[in-house]
Scaffold this active site. Structure first.
Site, PDB file in Angstrom:
ATOM      1  N   ARG A 170       0.829  -1.216   0.000  1.00  0.00           N
ATOM      2  CA  ARG A 170       0.000   0.000   0.000  1.00  0.00           C
ATOM      3  C   ARG A 170       0.860   1.262   0.000  1.00  0.00           C
ATOM      4  O   ARG A 170       0.468   2.286  -0.573  1.00  0.00           O
ATOM      5  CB  ARG A 170      -0.960  -0.019   1.187  1.00  0.00           C
ATOM      6  CG  ARG A 170      -2.085  -0.998   0.928  1.00  0.00           C
ATOM      7  CD  ARG A 170      -3.106  -0.993   2.016  1.00  0.00           C
ATOM      8  NE  ARG A 170      -4.345  -1.582   1.527  1.00  0.00           N
ATOM      9  CZ  ARG A 170      -5.284  -2.096   2.306  1.00  0.00           C
ATOM     10  NH1 ARG A 170      -5.126  -2.101   3.611  1.00  0.00           N
ATOM     11  NH2 ARG A 170      -6.377  -2.603   1.781  1.00  0.00           N
ATOM     12  N   LYS A 224     -18.056 -15.506   2.849  1.00  0.00           N
ATOM     13  CA  LYS A 224     -19.489 -15.358   3.104  1.00  0.00           C
ATOM     14  C   LYS A 224     -20.300 -14.939   1.886  1.00  0.00           C
ATOM     15  O   LYS A 224     -19.942 -13.984   1.200  1.00  0.00           O
ATOM     16  CB  LYS A 224     -19.692 -14.270   4.169  1.00  0.00           C
ATOM     17  CG  LYS A 224     -19.227 -14.653   5.529  1.00  0.00           C
ATOM     18  CD  LYS A 224     -19.762 -13.625   6.494  1.00  0.00           C
ATOM     19  CE  LYS A 224     -19.121 -13.707   7.842  1.00  0.00           C
ATOM     20  NZ  LYS A 224     -19.112 -12.389   8.474  1.00  0.00           N
ATOM     21  N   GLY A 248      -8.261  -7.223  -0.920  1.00  0.00           N
ATOM     22  CA  GLY A 248      -8.431  -8.123   0.207  1.00  0.00           C
ATOM     23  C   GLY A 248      -7.665  -9.423   0.067  1.00  0.00           C
ATOM     24  O   GLY A 248      -6.519  -9.441  -0.356  1.00  0.00           O
ATOM     25  N   GLY A 301     -13.182  -4.018   0.176  1.00  0.00           N
ATOM     26  CA  GLY A 301     -14.559  -3.545   0.381  1.00  0.00           C
ATOM     27  C   GLY A 301     -14.956  -2.531  -0.676  1.00  0.00           C
ATOM     28  O   GLY A 301     -16.059  -2.579  -1.234  1.00  0.00           O
TER      29      GLY A 301
HETATM   30  P1  AMP Z   1     -13.147 -13.166   2.084  1.00  0.00           P
HETATM   31  O1  AMP Z   1     -12.539 -12.197   3.074  1.00  0.00           O
HETATM   32  O2  AMP Z   1     -14.617 -13.225   2.108  1.00  0.00           O
HETATM   33  O3  AMP Z   1     -12.568 -12.974   0.694  1.00  0.00           O
HETATM   34  O4  AMP Z   1     -12.681 -14.609   2.587  1.00  0.00           O
HETATM   35  C1  AMP Z   1     -11.351 -15.018   2.558  1.00  0.00           C
HETATM   36  C2  AMP Z   1     -11.158 -16.131   3.543  1.00  0.00           C
HETATM   37  O5  AMP Z   1     -12.019 -17.197   3.188  1.00  0.00           O
HETATM   38  C3  AMP Z   1      -9.745 -16.682   3.509  1.00  0.00           C
HETATM   39  O6  AMP Z   1      -9.149 -16.478   4.767  1.00  0.00           O
HETATM   40  C4  AMP Z   1      -9.948 -18.166   3.242  1.00  0.00           C
HETATM   41  O7  AMP Z   1      -9.146 -18.980   4.053  1.00  0.00           O
HETATM   42  C5  AMP Z   1     -11.402 -18.375   3.602  1.00  0.00           C
HETATM   43  N1  AMP Z   1     -11.990 -19.524   2.908  1.00  0.00           N
HETATM   44  C6  AMP Z   1     -12.050 -19.751   1.595  1.00  0.00           C
HETATM   45  N2  AMP Z   1     -12.631 -20.939   1.347  1.00  0.00           N
HETATM   46  C7  AMP Z   1     -12.957 -21.479   2.531  1.00  0.00           C
HETATM   47  C8  AMP Z   1     -13.574 -22.686   2.924  1.00  0.00           C
HETATM   48  N3  AMP Z   1     -13.969 -23.586   2.024  1.00  0.00           N
HETATM   49  N4  AMP Z   1     -13.787 -22.880   4.245  1.00  0.00           N
HETATM   50  C9  AMP Z   1     -13.376 -21.964   5.155  1.00  0.00           C
HETATM   51  N5  AMP Z   1     -12.784 -20.813   4.838  1.00  0.00           N
HETATM   52  C10 AMP Z   1     -12.565 -20.566   3.541  1.00  0.00           C
END
Ligand code: AMP
Length: 395
Positions: A35, A199, A352, A375
């Site tokens: 950054r 999520k 992210g 975000g």
């Molecule tokens: P996000 O911040 O929503 O992009 O989520 C990223 C996080 O999702 C990372 O830390 C990954 O380890 C986690 N992640 C991705 N796939 C899975 C999964 N199948 N089960 C649990 N965590 C996951």
């Protein structure tokens, strides 16, 4: 079009630059300075033009006012090294004070000062007037180059912009808006979006919006298991958002209605334990046994997704395909990074964790653009106006 730093005369003027210096720190040391590096083109231009730079940024999430571990001191140090000039750290728990103003007024053309963490002031995240006014006393011109914070209406991104007579966006902000804007408004087709990560609820708006625009949508990561349930599969102990299963069904239907090809995993890597050296198996998507958890897409899915990307002209990717932090469950993310790297296409990584994954896996220089805002890029792709951009003067 927003005014850019090419459109302003900064010589001899105090230029307040909102940067995104929200860098990760481990034991007080900067573990990743991307950054800071991303801010350099704007800063070098303003220095060369003889501006008197006053930089500000937030760092982390201090809860109860000033906290030493969230001080921007390490950033001042690293930035001095990167710019090759001394950045004066105007350390003050109140961020702006008479002493800080003295420091700013003592700046000569081409000199640079950095304020303390803007979140040391409680008003910052509420866009409270007092702090916006304080910041405005330090500036003749306001430049916003903090794309990563552009989705937040804070004092240092929005409040101050209204109180300074001239404002512009920096090069980083311009670059982000150009890549993301072109992808959304006039993408070269086929246009493919890849969504993953934790999520569904974080990406509801973006799934819905992208289904209006893309030719293909690929879904992996933990999000995929909610879509598995929508298809009636058993998901064992995989992460599922029960209250989003109906939404996932709606999105499957919407893709059909819109003629968007939706790609979901057809197999998955499963384990009984969430750890780096866990025992694992690869099973078909509808064969997850009770007590097992999906942590990555499977090998057949890697091939399916790689094939789906062939011929794409624009690709946007947000969210890893699995738990890439564990090597054994990084393979899905790695395979997509490789597939994207080999495309003759505009490839955009939405900040992210997907940015971290692509950098960690060594594909950073193979992508057209890696966004610095997770975000912010999601909100942009959703079609929302970013307050930090809206607040800047038009050309
Ligand atoms: P996000 O911040 O929503 O992009 O989520 C990223 C996080 O999702 C990372 O830390 C990954 O380890 C986690 N992640 C991705 N796939 C899975 C999964 N199948 N089960 C649990 N965590 C996951």
């Amino acid at each position: 079009m927003k005014k850019s730093i090419n459109d302003i005369q900064v010589k001899g003027k105090r230029v307040l630059v909102r940067c995104d210096f929200n860098v990760p720190l481990i034991d007080g040391k900067i573990s990743d300075d991307n950054r800071i590096v991303a801010a350099l083109p704007t800063l070098k231009k303003l220095i060369a033009d003889g501006g008197r730079l006053v930089l500000c940024s937030h760092l982390g999430k201090p809860k109860n006012g000033p906290e030493a571990k969230f001080s921007l001191a390490p950033v001042a140090q690293r930035l001095s090294e990167k710019l090759g000039i001394q950045v004066k750290f105007l350390e003050d728990d109140n961020v702006v004070s008479d002493k800080v103003r003295e420091g700013v007024n003592a700046l000569k053309d081409g000199e640079v000062a950095l304020l303390q963490n803007t979140r040391f002031r409680a008003e910052e995240s509420k866009n409270g007037e007092a702090f916006s006014k304080d910041l405005a006393t330090l500036a003749d011109i306001f430049v916003n180059d903090a794309f990563g914070s552009a989705h937040r209406a804070h004092c240092s991104t929005v409040g101050v912009a209204a109180l300074v007579s001239e404002s512009a966006v920096g090069y980083l902000m311009e670059k982000e808006l150009k890549f993301l804007g072109e992808a959304v408004d006039k993408p070269a087709r086929p246009f493919v979006a890849i969504l993953g990560g934790l999520k569904v609820s974080d990406k509801i708006g973006v799934i819905n919006a992208l289904l209006e625009k893309v030719d293909k949508l690929i879904i992996g990561g933990a999000m995929a298991y909610t879509f598995f349930r929508a298809q009636g599969y058993n998901t064992g102990t995989s992460i599922v958002e029960e209250d989003r299963i109906d939404y996932a069904k709606e999105m499957i239907q919407k893709a059909k209605d819109k003629g968007v090809e939706l790609f979901l995993p057809i197999d998955t890597m499963i384990t009984k334990e969430f750890k780096a050296d866990a025992e694992w198996q690869c099973v078909d998507a509808d064969k997850i046994p009770d007590g097992w958890q999906g942590l990555d897409i499977g090998t057949k899915t890697q091939e399916l997704f790689t094939n789906a990307l062939q011929g794409a002209k624009t690709v946007i990717w947000n969210g890893p395909m699995g738990v890439f932090e564990f090597e054994v469950f990084a393979q899905g993310t790695l395979s997509l990074a490789k597939a994207m790297a080999n495309l003759d296409a505009t490839t955009i990584i939405g900040g992210g964790d997907s940015a971290a994954a692509v950098i960690q896996l060594g594909f950073a220089d193979k992508m057209s653009h890696i966004s610095t805002g997770g975000g912010a890029s999601l909100e942009f792709l959703e079609g929302k106006a970013l307050p930090g951009v809206t607040a800047v003067q038009a050309k």
